[in-house]
Design an enzyme around this catalytic site. Structure first.
Site, PDB file in Angstrom:
ATOM      1  N   ASP A  78       0.847  -1.214  -0.086  1.00  0.00           N
ATOM      2  CA  ASP A  78       0.097   0.000   0.125  1.00  0.00           C
ATOM      3  C   ASP A  78       0.758   1.226  -0.166  1.00  0.00           C
ATOM      4  O   ASP A  78       0.492   2.285  -0.584  1.00  0.00           O
ATOM      5  CB  ASP A  78      -0.956  -0.064   1.102  1.00  0.00           C
ATOM      6  N   LYS A 121      -4.091  -6.151   2.625  1.00  0.00           N
ATOM      7  CA  LYS A 121      -5.397  -6.820   1.937  1.00  0.00           C
ATOM      8  C   LYS A 121      -4.970  -8.266   1.768  1.00  0.00           C
ATOM      9  O   LYS A 121      -5.898  -9.018   1.617  1.00  0.00           O
ATOM     10  CB  LYS A 121      -5.565  -6.328   0.486  1.00  0.00           C
ATOM     11  N   GLU A 442      -7.036   4.723  -0.193  1.00  0.00           N
ATOM     12  CA  GLU A 442      -6.547   5.287   1.070  1.00  0.00           C
ATOM     13  C   GLU A 442      -6.008   6.682   0.700  1.00  0.00           C
ATOM     14  O   GLU A 442      -5.360   7.116  -0.145  1.00  0.00           O
ATOM     15  CB  GLU A 442      -5.444   4.533   1.500  1.00  0.00           C
ATOM     16  N   SER A 468      -5.364   4.853   5.400  1.00  0.00           N
ATOM     17  CA  SER A 468      -4.205   4.124   5.908  1.00  0.00           C
ATOM     18  C   SER A 468      -4.501   3.896   7.324  1.00  0.00           C
ATOM     19  O   SER A 468      -4.665   4.971   8.058  1.00  0.00           O
ATOM     20  CB  SER A 468      -3.045   4.495   5.245  1.00  0.00           C
TER      21      SER A 468
END
Length: 556
Positions: A78, A121, A442, A468
């Protein structure tokens, strides 16, 4: 054995020829086949050590009488995906991971599974797959990163993003930012605060799907290799006893997870993932219950970004079981539930002591009497919105200010860094929800810019996207219904006064019902941003944030 379908009998001779091609012996074929789902790759720092974890799991499985066979799962970093088109592909991988793992497990008739995830995830995707497939399964993660150190102080990824905001405000030099870049993420592992990856690894332990230490033993500690070996051995016990994920992940186990979510101050992404995992386990977990649980659950931990302690500190203080033991003193946990240890929750936590009351507050001296996450409702979020209450400055718990409206993240960042956002403003970023984004990006860049520019105690941010776990401040996400489906957030206009009361769990904008209906009559849906490939299919199937952004087949 389930795997007899591909190993035993004359009709399976062709199958056996292929197992022979793999180099498997007759002795191995007579044992249970244990699939090891490896999330190893060379792009995610939290996954670069998973080859070592997988080898340890394989050894544990073999020592306990199973035949370990590895297959892969994908994972997105991410942090690397943040702030550009790549973030549209983050949340959506959760379902790719679940689907591909289901396909591999079912196609090859594995008897049991060991999931080896680590990042944001990847963990919930494999938990979804475990609940869906429902054969004996255990989790062992790659573990958290050690905190960085700059100028003698511990740092984490949130410090890095906020350093960029500080540079934009003229509070930090380029050389100082580069020093943070070199020292903030010093080891392999999931980023060192209570961000989404670590939140979900800790909650995996709470749910009962991982062994003690799964959430907190640092990635670089040899203890994690030993944990992986024990997980490999333990899966054979779960197989022999036929203990399956749905036996462990019951509705009461999810209530335990929500309770511990509040106590630990986990990422708001848990409010997306827990309902999605529960859905795969066969029941609906309504996020509205979060406020009821929060009202009676004290917040005991303030790990980064909420405070200045890190996962390594939580590990040394006794880990998740120590926090659970504290919480159990108020009879807030169901302790009779079976777990992947083969024992009950109560048996697991009974002798786990809190070794550092500065990291894990005692039950009679919490950071707050209520939990770390709040679900808000009002005319701006008729279904719900979510905020990490434990990471909000006290002066922002109640806030009123004019809306500064942006239809995408990039426009908001330009305005923030351009000095166009002033104290008192409420930044609204919309059309970033599951459908509108698509992919529910995010908003770490804008929240970090606000914090880094010194506006964290005077500016709020509201979005139908998400945040986030590294975000802090009055960051309110998951606004449902989202703008793309005509939710009221689509009807907010520049300058509308927005009232936020996190203490009262409300989120409203001051527009009369008549004016709201007049705006609704004029509203037109936007054309989809992406019309081809996986994201187009995702857009057609995804539900709203308050339902966990699960996928459903569209009704005809």
């Amino acid at each position: 054995m389930r795997s007899d379908a591909v190993k035993t009998g004359i009709q399976q001779a062709p199958h056996r020829s292929l197992f022979n091609a793999l180099g498997l012996t007759q002795e191995e074929l007579h044992r249970p086949m244990v699939g090891i789902v490896s999330s190893y790759n060379e792009i995610v720092p939290g996954h670069m050590n998973l080859d070592k974890i997988v080898e340890a799991v394989k050894l544990g499985v073999a020592m306990a009488g199973g035949t370990p066979i590895v297959f892969p799962a994908i994972a997105v970093c991410d942090g690397i995906a943040m702030g550009h088109t790549g973030m549209k592909y983050s949340l959506v991988t959760r379902d790719l991971i679940a689907d591909s793992t289901e396909a591999m497990a079912m196609a090859h008739a594995f008897d049991a599974l060991v999931m080896v995830p680590n990042c944001d995830k990847n963990v919930p995707g494999l938990l979804m797959a475990a609940a869906r497939i429902n054969i004996p399964t255990i989790f062992v993660s790659g573990g958290p990163m050690l905190a960085g150190r700059v100028n003698g102080e511990k740092t984490s990824l949130s410090s890095m993003f906020e350093a960029v905001g500080a540079y934009s405000a003229g509070k930090m030099t380029e050389e100082e930012v580069e020093e943070y870049a070199c020292k903030t993420c010093p080891t392999a592992g999931s980023c060192s605060g209570m961000y989404t990856a670590n939140s979900m690894n800790c909650l995996t332990e709470v749910l009962g799907m991982g062994l003690q230490g799964n959430g907190t033993i640092p990635a670089v500690y040899s203890e994690r290799i030993r944990l992986a070996k024990h997980a490999g051995m333990k899966i054979m016990e779960l197989y022999e006893k036929n203990i399956k994920p749905r036996d462990i992940m019951t509705e009461k186990a999810f209530l335990n997870a929500l309770t511990m979510d509040m106590a630990l101050g986990c990422s708001t992404n848990s409010m997306l993932h827990l309902p999605a995992i529960a859905h795969e386990a066969g029941f609906e977990l309504n996020v509205d219950i979060a406020n009821e649980i929060s009202a009676k659950t004290p917040n005991l931990c303030h790990l980064a970004p909420a405070g200045h302690t890190y996962m390594e500190d939580l590990y040394e203080a006794g880990g998740i079981y120590a926090v659970m033991n504290e919480i159990s003193k108020k009879n807030l946990l169901y302790t009779d539930l079976i777990t992947a240890t083969g024992k009950t929750v109560g048996e697991n936590i009974k002798d786990c002591v809190n070794r550092n009351p500065e990291v894990i507050r005692p039950i009679d001296n919490p950071y707050s009497e209520t939990g770390g996450i709040a679900v808000l409702k009002g005319n701006l979020a008729p279904d719900s919105a979510v905020v990490k209450r434990s990471a909000v400055a006290p002066e922002m718990m109640v806030h009123s200010g004019p809306a500064r409206v942006f239809d995408c993240e990039e426009d908001a960042i330009t305005a923030i860094k351009g000095g166009k956002i002033v104290p008192g403003d409420v930044v609204v970023i919309r059309y970033e929800g599951p459908k509108g984004g698509p992919g529910m990006r995010e908003m770490l860049n804008p929240t970090s810019a606000i914090m880094g520019m010194g506006l964290g105690s005077s500016v709020a941010l509201i979005t139908d996207g998400r945040f986030s776990g590294a975000s802090r401040g009055a960051s309110i996400g998951h606004v449902s219904p989202e703008a793309a489906v005509g939710g009221n957030i689509a009807l907010v206009e520049e300058g509308d006064i927005i009232n936020i009361d996190i203490n009262a769990n409300t989120l409203d904008f001051l527009v009369s019902p008549e004016e709201l209906e007049a705006r609704r009559a004029k509203w037109q849906p936007k054309e989809p941003k992406i019309t081809t490939g996986y994201l187009a299919r995702y857009t057609a199937m995804v539900t709203s944030g308050n339902r966990g952004a699960i996928l459903e087949i569209p009704k005809r």
